[in-house]
Design a protein around this motif. Structure first.
Motif, PDB file in Angstrom:
ATOM      1  N   ALA A  84       0.828  -1.210   0.000  1.00 49.80           N
ATOM      2  CA  ALA A  84       0.000   0.000   0.000  1.00 49.80           C
ATOM      3  C   ALA A  84       0.865   1.264   0.000  1.00 49.80           C
ATOM      4  CB  ALA A  84      -0.938   0.007   1.195  1.00 49.80           C
ATOM      5  N   THR A  88       0.681   3.833  -3.009  1.00 44.81           N
ATOM      6  CA  THR A  88       0.336   5.248  -2.827  1.00 44.81           C
ATOM      7  C   THR A  88       1.376   6.133  -3.493  1.00 44.81           C
ATOM      8  OG1 THR A  88      -0.856   4.846  -0.776  1.00 44.81           O
ATOM      9  CG2 THR A  88      -0.004   7.058  -1.100  1.00 44.81           C
ATOM     10  N   SER A 224      -2.654  12.346  -1.266  1.00 49.24           N
ATOM     11  CA  SER A 224      -2.201  11.211  -0.461  1.00 49.24           C
ATOM     12  C   SER A 224      -3.338  10.563   0.306  1.00 49.24           C
ATOM     13  CB  SER A 224      -1.114  11.674   0.518  1.00 49.24           C
ATOM     14  OG  SER A 224      -1.679  12.566   1.449  1.00 49.24           O
ATOM     15  N   THR A 227      -9.495   8.922  -1.419  1.00 47.67           N
ATOM     16  CA  THR A 227      -9.949   7.539  -1.464  1.00 47.67           C
ATOM     17  C   THR A 227     -10.982   7.296  -2.552  1.00 47.67           C
ATOM     18  OG1 THR A 227      -9.742   7.609   0.914  1.00 47.67           O
ATOM     19  CG2 THR A 227     -10.723   5.644  -0.025  1.00 47.67           C
ATOM     20  N   THR A 250      -3.540   1.035  -2.215  1.00 48.50           N
ATOM     21  CA  THR A 250      -3.120   2.329  -1.703  1.00 48.50           C
ATOM     22  C   THR A 250      -3.509   2.403  -0.230  1.00 48.50           C
ATOM     23  OG1 THR A 250      -5.196   3.231  -2.473  1.00 48.50           O
ATOM     24  CG2 THR A 250      -3.292   3.621  -3.858  1.00 48.50           C
ATOM     25  N   LEU A 251      -2.812   3.264   0.502  1.00 51.16           N
ATOM     26  CA  LEU A 251      -3.074   3.378   1.941  1.00 51.16           C
ATOM     27  C   LEU A 251      -4.520   3.779   2.209  1.00 51.16           C
ATOM     28  CD1 LEU A 251       0.187   5.153   3.139  1.00 51.16           C
ATOM     29  CD2 LEU A 251      -0.558   2.857   3.731  1.00 51.16           C
ATOM     30  N   SER A 252      -5.022   4.742   1.409  1.00 49.05           N
ATOM     31  CA  SER A 252      -6.354   5.270   1.716  1.00 49.05           C
ATOM     32  C   SER A 252      -7.438   4.213   1.478  1.00 49.05           C
ATOM     33  CB  SER A 252      -6.603   6.521   0.887  1.00 49.05           C
ATOM     34  OG  SER A 252      -6.326   6.278  -0.466  1.00 49.05           O
ATOM     35  N   ILE A 277      -0.442   8.526   6.736  1.00 43.98           N
ATOM     36  CA  ILE A 277      -0.943   9.592   5.866  1.00 43.98           C
ATOM     37  C   ILE A 277      -0.920  10.929   6.595  1.00 43.98           C
ATOM     38  CG2 ILE A 277      -2.988  10.466   4.673  1.00 43.98           C
ATOM     39  CD1 ILE A 277      -3.720   7.701   3.907  1.00 43.98           C
TER      40      ILE A 277
END
Lengths: 297, 317
Positions: A84, A88, A224, A227, A250-252, A277
């Motif tokens: 992730a 990102t 960043s 979402t 991705t992190l989100s 984030i």
């Protein structure tokens, strides 16, 4: 006051220069002051709560494994956010590669070639409207343009969606920066025989560099945590994406997936992702602020 | 170019030509990018429209008034989502407008020394930068458990009011509305604060000189003078609230029905798309895009209105 006469009103003392405000007016002022202070405290409360919970929950699981391991399947302990984090960064690089030239070139046109014309106003109006486009709509757009055309969810599709959201931010700050450069600087360059292109590329752009950098960092901060635009463009991937033409974690999106999952381990990782984030956004905002301070020409 | 041409003079005209070509090329390149931005806007609408076309053809305007969303029978109507989008935004505005304008006054009217105001303003900017998915995460694990006892109390004491008439569900319209309020208040605060701070100082001085107290000055002179800026900020915040996806999708409960009670689950256009798009196919995709088009036009109308109001304010200034 209905009749203009000379009798002193209740609030004034005759014969002296000093006066007192009627008690009810004073009371009203104090009540309103109390109310706005309460408003400020109430508005600060969620921010403080968010910061504290993100930091405490995020740090409780923070460690080197976060950067080296893959997200765990349900009911498996441990795990990290490697794919992730990489995803990102990949999506952000792609979106920056699209939106930075777009935003800066448009800003140059509006501020250098078409300043105060109807066309410049129209372009600025379009940019303002574009900045109000909901992120999920940007996602649908990238789905239609990239995903349907290439037949696969991918980091590129995610990058296109984010670029739509980043362009207005970059263009606005760049335009502000270019306009802060005094006209005399341009006239000086043109006066010694430089062309428009030489003036802009060698004098005006370097001088407004802090502004351009501020815009890019702010746009990256926005991207960043985005979402909705990535839900059905970059999608998600349990493993490492092997190319930019594959579904990418991705992190989100990971926060979204894991926050609504019933498994404790995944929920904890969602908090770690939120922490990462937030740290990134904090650093970027501080950098942007530092750069912004040095923008006096 | 041959060596014979390499006199200093000839070289100069040559490079001048090149410079001119680069110059015009550069001009048209920037013009292209500037116009492309307007183009993107049209492209977005076009793209949504073409994918949504089968659904538009099949359901027409009935899509907006029907409340059936049935993938099995392939019949779609988005009334509950349109209702949910509007009501959740109204709840958000009901909370965020007084709160935001209050804080804007507090920060702009010398209640505090500027040394204190600057860090507070930075914190508010930070609040605006928190991603919506983090608000959603925080909402699920911190805000909903915190607010539930208060909502229970409101339900037991004020349950006779229709909007509070059901016991609070674990995910409900009210949760999404309140978290949206937290998300949009920084927009109202920062723009209203800029507006109030940019009013000419003569207004303030004149009012105070006539004997008005500080609050009479604020309420009767400054707020009316800055009204268009404040309304513009509210419209921009409304545009954000209408289109907000993640907080709504995570907190509203995604129930496909219209309930008068704010304590019941509901759904919004954005949350519907976020939930169903990944598994949708055929007509359902078109219908989701149709809903997206409705959302796009709704936010577009609000944002254009905000733009007009704010720019009118700048002209007065």
């Amino acid at each position: 006051m209905t009749t203009p006469d000379n009798t002193p009103t209740s609030g004034t003392t005759p014969g002296t220069m000093s006066y007192t405000v009627a008690p009810q007016r004073k009371l009203f002022g104090n009540i309103m002051t109390g109310l706005v202070i309460a408003c400020a405290l109430l508005a600060a409360l969620p921010l403080v709560s968010i910061l504290i919970t993100v930091i405490t929950n995020g740090l409780s699981r923070f460690g080197p494994a976060i950067f080296t391991e893959l997200p765990p399947p349900p009911l498996v302990d441990g795990g990290g956010l490697r794919n992730a984090i990489v995803g990102t960064l990949t999506v952000m690089v792609i979106s920056a590669a699209i939106s930075v030239p777009f935003g800066i070139m448009a800003a140059i046109y509006v501020s250098e070639f078409a300043r105060d014309t109807k066309l410049a106003n129209a372009v600025r109006f379009g940019i303002n409207v574009l900045s109000g486009v909901p992120s999920i709509i940007a996602g649908l757009f990238a789905y239609g343009v990239v995903v349907l055309a290439t037949g696969t969810f991918s980091a590129v599709a995610g990058g296109v969606a984010l670029a739509v959201l980043m362009i207005p931010i970059i263009e606005r700050t760049a335009e502000e920066g270019l306009k802060s450069i005094p006209l005399e600087v341009r006239q000086g360059a043109l006066g010694v025989g430089a062309t428009n292109f030489q003036t802009i590329s060698q004098i005006v752009l370097p001088a407004s560099l802090p502004f351009l950098a501020t815009g890019v960092t702010l746009a990256l901060a926005r991207a960043s945590g985005e979402t909705a635009a990535l839900l059905f463009t970059a999608l998600f991937n349990q493993f490492d994406a092997r190319s930019v033409w594959q579904p990418t974690a991705t992190l989100s999106v990971l926060i979204y997936n894991f926050a609504i999952s019933p498994y404790k381990n995944q929920q904890e990782l969602a908090w770690v992702a939120a922490f990462l984030i937030m740290v990134f956004i904090l650093i970027v905002s501080i950098i942007a602020r530092r750069l912004g301070r040095r923008t006096q020409f | 170019m041959t060596t014979a041409d390499r006199s200093a003079f000839g070289d100069d005209t040559q490079s001048l030509k090149v410079a001119r070509t680069i110059d015009t090329g550069f001009f048209w390149l920037t013009a292209f990018f500037a116009l492309a931005i307007a183009g993107i806007l049209l492209w977005i609408v076009y793209e949504l429209f073409t994918i949504a076309w089968p659904a538009i053809q099949k359901f027409g305007l009935e899509f907006l008034t029907s409340s059936r969303w049935n993938p099995v029978e392939n019949i779609y109507g988005a009334l509950p989502q349109i209702y949910g989008t509007i009501i959740s935004s109204i709840i958000a505005l009901l909370v965020a407008v007084p709160l935001g304008v209050g804080v804007a006054i507090f920060l702009s009217e010398d209640f505090l020394p500027s040394k204190v105001v600057t860090p507070i303003a930075f914190l508010i900017e930070l609040l605006a930068a928190v991603p919506s998915v983090v608000y959603g995460l925080w909402g699920i694990f911190v805000f909903i458990p915190f607010i539930t006892p208060f909502l229970d109390f409101i339900h037991t004491t004020l349950g006779w009011i229709p909007i509070f008439s059901t016991p609070p569900s674990s995910r409900a319209m009210i949760h999404a509305g309140l978290v949206l309020a937290i998300m949009i208040s920084p927009i109202i605060i920062s723009i209203s604060r800029d507006t109030l701070a940019s009013l000419p100082p003569q207004l303030r001085q004149g009012s105070l000189a006539l004997g008005a107290t500080r609050w009479e000055t604020i309420l009767q002179v400054l707020i009316p003078a800055g009204l268009s800026g404040i309304i513009g900020s509210i419209m921009l915040a409304l545009g954000r609230a209408l289109g907000e996806t993640m907080a709504a999708a995570m907190l509203i409960g995604n129930a496909n029905k219209i309930s008068i009670s704010w304590f019941d689950p509901a759904s919004t256009i954005a949350s519907l798309i976020a939930n169903q798009f990944a598994e949708a196919s055929g007509l359902q995709v078109s219908s989701l895009l149709y809903a997206g088009l409705v959302l796009m036009l709704l936010t577009l109308a609000v944002n254009v209105l905000a733009e007009i109001i704010v720019s009118r304010f700048q002209e007065v200034e």
